[in-house]
Design a protein around this motif. Sequence first.
Motif, short mmCIF file in Angstrom:
data_model
loop_
_atom_site.label_atom_id
_atom_site.label_comp_id
_atom_site.label_asym_id
_atom_site.label_seq_id
_atom_site.Cartn_x
_atom_site.Cartn_y
_atom_site.Cartn_z
N GLY A 112 0.49 -1.42 0.12
CA GLY A 112 -0.38 0.24 -0.08
C GLY A 112 0.82 1.35 -0.23
O GLY A 112 2.06 1.53 -0.04
N ASP A 113 -0.25 2.48 -0.17
CA ASP A 113 0.90 3.56 0.94
C ASP A 113 2.20 3.24 1.86
O ASP A 113 1.66 3.29 2.46
N TYR A 114 3.44 4.02 1.22
CA TYR A 114 4.38 4.43 2.78
C TYR A 114 4.56 5.70 2.77
O TYR A 114 5.21 6.13 1.87
N ARG A 115 4.96 6.42 4.22
CA ARG A 115 5.82 7.67 3.91
C ARG A 115 7.34 7.36 3.49
O ARG A 115 7.90 6.42 4.51
N CYS A 116 8.02 8.55 2.90
CA CYS A 116 9.44 7.58 2.09
C CYS A 116 9.85 8.67 3.30
O CYS A 116 10.09 9.21 4.07
N ALA A 117 11.05 7.33 3.31
CA ALA A 117 12.35 7.75 4.29
C ALA A 117 12.85 9.33 3.58
O ALA A 117 12.62 9.12 1.99
N VAL A 118 13.84 9.99 4.49
CA VAL A 118 14.61 10.95 4.24
C VAL A 118 15.65 10.86 2.87
O VAL A 118 15.31 11.28 2.00
N ASN A 119 16.25 9.89 3.06
CA ASN A 119 17.01 9.37 1.81
C ASN A 119 16.65 8.93 0.45
O ASN A 119 16.61 9.36 -0.76
N GLU A 120 15.24 8.53 0.21
CA GLU A 120 14.07 8.46 -0.68
C GLU A 120 13.82 9.36 -1.21
O GLU A 120 14.16 9.93 -2.18
N ILE A 121 13.69 10.67 -0.28
CA ILE A 121 13.29 12.18 -0.78
C ILE A 121 14.48 12.33 -1.64
O ILE A 121 14.10 13.40 -2.39
N GLN A 122 15.82 12.44 -0.64
CA GLN A 122 16.75 12.92 -1.24
C GLN A 122 16.97 12.28 -2.70
O GLN A 122 17.27 13.26 -3.19
N ALA A 123 16.99 11.52 -2.85
CA ALA A 123 17.00 10.54 -3.96
C ALA A 123 16.31 11.30 -5.35
O ALA A 123 16.71 11.72 -6.18
N MET A 124 15.20 11.56 -4.99
CA MET A 124 13.97 12.01 -5.86
C MET A 124 14.73 13.74 -6.07
O MET A 124 14.20 14.10 -7.28
N TYR A 125 15.33 14.23 -5.22
CA TYR A 125 15.38 15.55 -5.68
C TYR A 125 16.95 15.67 -6.15
O TYR A 125 16.78 16.81 -7.06
N ARG A 126 17.85 14.84 -6.22
CA ARG A 126 18.83 14.75 -7.34
C ARG A 126 18.65 14.57 -8.29
O ARG A 126 18.90 14.78 -9.59
N ASP A 127 17.85 13.45 -8.55
CA ASP A 127 17.20 12.82 -10.08
C ASP A 127 16.99 14.36 -10.28
O ASP A 127 16.51 14.17 -11.69
N ALA A 128 15.41 15.11 -9.81
CA ALA A 128 15.12 16.03 -10.57
C ALA A 128 15.86 17.91 -10.69
O ALA A 128 15.93 17.83 -12.07
N SER A 129 17.42 17.28 -10.79
CA SER A 129 17.97 18.36 -11.26
C SER A 129 18.42 18.25 -13.17
O SER A 129 18.69 17.03 -13.23
N ASP A 130 18.61 19.03 -13.56
CA ASP A 130 19.09 18.85 -14.61
C ASP A 130 20.59 18.22 -14.83
O ASP A 130 20.88 18.38 -15.89
N GLU A 131 21.20 18.59 -14.30
CA GLU A 131 22.83 18.60 -14.38
C GLU A 131 22.87 17.54 -13.70
O GLU A 131 22.46 17.13 -12.61
N SER A 132 23.63 16.57 -14.44
CA SER A 132 23.76 15.33 -14.04
C SER A 132 24.95 14.77 -12.67
O SER A 132 25.63 15.99 -12.49
N VAL A 133 24.30 13.95 -12.02
CA VAL A 133 24.87 14.05 -10.90
C VAL A 133 26.46 13.35 -11.57
O VAL A 133 27.10 13.52 -10.00
N ASP A 134 27.07 13.07 -12.02
CA ASP A 134 28.26 12.73 -11.84
C ASP A 134 29.08 13.57 -12.61
O ASP A 134 30.83 13.32 -13.11
N THR A 135 28.47 14.97 -12.79
CA THR A 135 29.92 16.04 -13.29
C THR A 135 30.35 16.30 -11.97
O THR A 135 31.00 17.88 -11.97
N ARG A 136 30.05 16.11 -10.49
CA ARG A 136 30.96 16.88 -9.49
C ARG A 136 32.00 16.77 -9.88
O ARG A 136 33.01 15.90 -9.69
N VAL A 137 33.08 18.16 -9.32
CA VAL A 137 34.32 18.20 -8.86
C VAL A 137 35.29 17.55 -7.82
O VAL A 137 34.54 18.32 -7.34
N HIS A 138 35.79 16.78 -7.68
CA HIS A 138 36.36 16.39 -6.73
C HIS A 138 37.53 16.83 -6.44
O HIS A 138 38.83 16.28 -6.55
N GLU A 139 37.36 18.53 -5.72
CA GLU A 139 38.63 19.74 -5.67
C GLU A 139 40.37 18.14 -4.69
O GLU A 139 40.73 19.04 -4.57
N ASN A 140 39.58 17.76 -3.65
CA ASN A 140 40.34 17.06 -3.13
C ASN A 140 41.35 15.83 -3.93
O ASN A 140 42.04 15.43 -2.84
N LEU A 141 40.93 15.27 -4.57
CA LEU A 141 42.02 14.64 -5.71
C LEU A 141 41.89 15.10 -6.73
O LEU A 141 42.34 16.63 -7.12
#
Length: 490
Positions: free
Chosen positions: A132-161
């Motif tokens: 049935g219906d279930y309330r989403c956990a915070v990590n699920e909501i965060q994943a939806m927000y990541r997917d909502a972005s127009d910028e591909s998630v793998d473009t982040r620059v890792h300046e520590n490397l």
Amino acid sequence: MDFAQLETYKENNRFEAKAAQGGLPRSVWETVSAFANTEGGVIVLGAKERKDGTLEIAGLGDADKMLDDFWNAAHSPDKLSYCVTSDRDVRIEGVDGKELIVIEVPRAGRRLRPVYVNGNPVTGTYRRDHKGDYRCAVNEIQAMYRDASDESVDTRVHENLTVADLSAETIGSYRRSYELHHSAHVWTELPDEEFLCRIGAAKVGSDGAVHPTSAGLLMFGEEWRIMAEFPHYFLDYRQELGVDERWQARITSQDDSWSGNVFDFFRRVFNNMKQAINVPFKLDENSERIDETEAHDALREAIANCLTNADYNERRGVVFLWKEDGLHFSNPGGFRVGLKDAYIGGNSDPRNETMMKMFTLINIGERAGGGIPDMVKKWTSAGYGRPVLSERVNPERSSIFLPLAIGPVGNVGNDVGNDVGNSIRDAITVLSKTEANALRIIEENPKASAQAISESLGISKRQAERTLSSLRDKSYIVREGGTRGYWVIQ
């Protein structure tokens, strides 16, 4: 659909009935949110559930007023973050002199999710599974927000490397593959650092120096460096063809005998899994044996699709299995387009777009949206059963199954965990109440027998056996270890 037959249907993961005798139910908005954030579904107001799970048509006292109440609330941002339904999705239906309201909720596009209620995404975001219906956990909501972005998630620059932190051996292997397909291209002469910038594996950071992107780190990094940035990163391949051993072969990213990165994993897994493909004796025009078929291209597409669509921020990692029935590919994160659209193609939307580009540059994968349809076509043209896509939530995972059986395996639309259609008939034939309850029992006790399920649900043993058979046919469960084994939920 013949609504006169509505009483014969039961609620499932894409169909919900509500009596609504006291007015528009508050819970309707939770279900709208749940369907919109999953694969869509149908709500019928004016029908209530009997004890045996079948429906009784109660009708509505004033369907017109309830419909007005629905639209007034649906267009209010205080009630629903986004109105996912249009006029054609909501209507009044008459059955035996009684009126019902039918609400067909479409799957919301990724840029609109999460669809939440009461103005609060943390407490008002829902999804739908077989329970049935279930309330989403915070990590699920965060994943939806990541997917909502127009910028591909793998473009982040890792300046520590730096680029020097990547595996020179893997980069060299990739560049050799690139040169095979682009022997005359000017990029083949570039130094590593500049080459990696051209393909998206590195970028200039805010400090003016060149650093790996997430795509570069995942594709070419070493496992311990990847896990420092993606703590849940895990790649797992297992060959499970017998019942005497847990597996005959295994490759994991945590084996320190190799780099543990995505590109090397792709090569190792393909070289193992391709042995499952039959290669008929055939010669080319030079009388040389042809060692590959279209099934090999389909296999490459399936592997690349899962690796480039995985959400590497989520748990449980990427899992590939070679079993007796076929090749199973599963990754964290759902399909960015609906299952129906994925089968049709023409709308490429990979979660890790830069990684997909890097595979495409060496002729693996398809960026034009034809990857899945092309995979299906090539796998079936080689004589195997039709590939099956499926998607599950809680946790969210997407899967591809390439059957090794000869001939068709069902049809697109009825052979996946969440059906791909949007009609009422599609929604109500996916999972019956008995099937959903049996699946819940198996989740709690993987060794549950047909007799145990029949006693728990109050049904005959024969009906329990039919229910298990149906769940297996729909790719919800598989049996491990024979008659004394256990059920595994796909």
